[in-house]
Design a protein around this motif. Structure first.
Motif, mmCIF file in Angstrom:
data_model
loop_
_atom_site.group_PDB
_atom_site.id
_atom_site.type_symbol
_atom_site.label_atom_id
_atom_site.label_comp_id
_atom_site.label_asym_id
_atom_site.label_seq_id
_atom_site.Cartn_x
_atom_site.Cartn_y
_atom_site.Cartn_z
ATOM 1 N N VAL A 260 0.860 -1.206 -0.250
ATOM 2 C CA VAL A 260 -0.172 -0.476 -0.372
ATOM 3 C C VAL A 260 1.241 1.185 0.015
ATOM 4 N N VAL A 261 2.295 1.098 0.914
ATOM 5 C CA VAL A 261 2.918 3.197 1.225
ATOM 6 C C VAL A 261 3.341 2.827 -0.772
ATOM 7 N N ARG A 262 3.654 1.610 -1.142
ATOM 8 C CA ARG A 262 4.539 1.572 -2.649
ATOM 9 C C ARG A 262 3.710 2.448 -3.393
ATOM 10 N N LEU A 263 2.865 1.980 -3.311
ATOM 11 C CA LEU A 263 1.634 2.314 -4.059
ATOM 12 C C LEU A 263 1.496 3.528 -4.468
ATOM 13 N N PHE A 264 1.761 3.862 -2.843
ATOM 14 C CA PHE A 264 0.635 5.918 -2.551
ATOM 15 C C PHE A 264 2.055 6.535 -3.067
ATOM 16 N N LYS A 265 3.425 6.092 -2.948
ATOM 17 C CA LYS A 265 4.550 7.630 -3.856
ATOM 18 C C LYS A 265 4.297 7.016 -4.917
ATOM 19 N N ARG A 266 3.527 6.446 -5.417
ATOM 20 C CA ARG A 266 3.918 6.261 -6.401
ATOM 21 C C ARG A 266 2.408 6.938 -7.474
ATOM 22 N N GLN A 267 1.688 7.564 -5.940
ATOM 23 C CA GLN A 267 0.159 8.596 -6.828
ATOM 24 C C GLN A 267 -0.061 7.651 -7.347
ATOM 25 N N ARG A 268 -0.637 6.373 -6.839
ATOM 26 C CA ARG A 268 -1.271 5.280 -7.624
ATOM 27 C C ARG A 268 -2.654 5.128 -5.841
ATOM 28 N N ILE A 269 -3.453 5.377 -6.203
ATOM 29 C CA ILE A 269 -4.494 5.814 -5.293
ATOM 30 C C ILE A 269 -5.568 4.740 -5.294
ATOM 31 N N VAL A 270 -5.752 4.651 -6.247
ATOM 32 C CA VAL A 270 -7.080 3.503 -6.162
ATOM 33 C C VAL A 270 -6.415 2.093 -6.719
ATOM 34 N N GLY A 271 -5.142 1.514 -6.629
ATOM 35 C CA GLY A 271 -4.694 0.435 -6.465
ATOM 36 C C GLY A 271 -4.231 0.217 -4.844
#
Length: 316
Positions: A260-271
């Motif tokens: 989740v943290v890694r996706l947030f860092k990539r601005q992939r909020i939906v994922g």
């Protein structure tokens, strides 16, 4: 013939129906079929294949499927010609998933494929994808590879479905390295042939089953870097792995939280939000800091205000 009490036989009826279909009058051919049955004659597979194929070519897919179901209901077992006509028709009608189901129902898959080739019914990439998927699903990897090679020989390029099906078949046969080689080939293709989450999950599952978890993690990293978000199946694959393959076993909360943290860092909020949803359903809540980031991102002031207003309007 009828007036002279010369009773038409199956050949007569078949010839008339075939002629009507060639004239683009498949519905008239169906009426002749009905008349044939009313006179006590039973249509054979040849007649049904002509009508099913003709109806599909005229864009009357509903009538073609209805005729197919009536044939099955009457106990007339379809042969390879009828199966070929149905699969080809469904592909032309833009229904590859239904075509796959029909192919997988056939107990004579190899004969069916040969029949389709001999009659030049395999006319596009979709048809090839259907056949490859059917063979792989049935565990016939050699046959699938044969179709795969023929597809290239005829100048067709596999789509993401064909690639994924072939990779799945190879992995199920224990040929994971060949599956990975095919996957790497996909990466060099056009954008529409790039691996999707289904492709990644096939390989992630195969690698985890082989206990090569480090390679699975590397593939997951590549998946994230290429902009493909994990889904529920991805989570399940790794939850099973960390629970069964690691010593000591883990519940997977830390792994998913990091994802989740890694996706947030990539601005992939939906994922990221989807992974949080999976965690909550499996009673693996995110850490306080991760949860705070989720709330801050999803609960924007305008969204909260709108939700409150909706609640008030529902109450009063």
């Amino acid at each position: 013939m009828v007036l002279n009490k010369c009773v038409p036989n199956d050949v007569t009826y078949g010839t008339i129906i075939n002629g009507l279909v060639k004239q683009g009058r498949a519905l008239d051919g169906v009426r002749v079929l009905i008349s044939m049955e009313e006179r006590g004659r039973r249509a054979n597979e040849y007649i049904y294949s002509i009508l099913v194929s003709g109806l599909f070519k005229e864009g009357k897919s509903e009538e073609a499927m209805k005729l197919w179901k009536e044939m099955m209901k009457k106990g007339c077992k379809p042969n390879t010609v009828v199966y070929s006509a149905l699969i080809d028709g469904l592909c032309l009608d833009g229904k590859p998933d239904e075509a796959k189901d029909v192919f997988c129902q056939s107990q004579k898959a190899v004969l069916l494929w040969k029949e389709m080739v001999n009659n030049n019914l395999i006319r596009n990439e979709v048809c090839y994808s259907v056949v490859i998927h059917g063979f792989c699903k049935d565990g016939k990897v050699k046959e699938a590879l044969m179709v795969w090679k023929q597809m290239f020989a005829r100048g067709y390029k596999p789509d993401v479905v064909a690639y994924s099906s072939m990779i799945h078949g190879l992995c199920n046969a224990g040929l994971v390295e060949k599956g990975l080689k095919l996957f790497n080939e996909m990466l060099s293709q056009e954008p529409e042939c790039q691996p999707d989450v289904i492709t990644y999950n096939i390989l992630l599952n195969a690698l985890c089953k082989q206990s090569t978890i480090s390679r699975a993690i590397d593939l997951l990293n590549s998946m994230l870097d290429r902009g493909c978000d994990p889904d529920l199946n991805t989570c399940d694959i790794f939850l099973t792995t960390v629970g069964e393959k690691l010593d000591p076993p883990q519940d997977g909360r830390e792994f998913l939280n990091e994802l989740v943290v890694r996706l947030f860092k990539r601005q992939r909020i939906v994922g990221a939000s989807r992974i949080v949803e999976v965690m909550l359903k499996k009673f693996l809540p995110p850490t306080a800091s991760t949860w705070s980031r989720v709330v801050q991102e999803l609960c924007k002031p305008k969204k909260v205000r709108a939700a409150i207003d909706k609640c008030w309007s529902s109450l009063y």
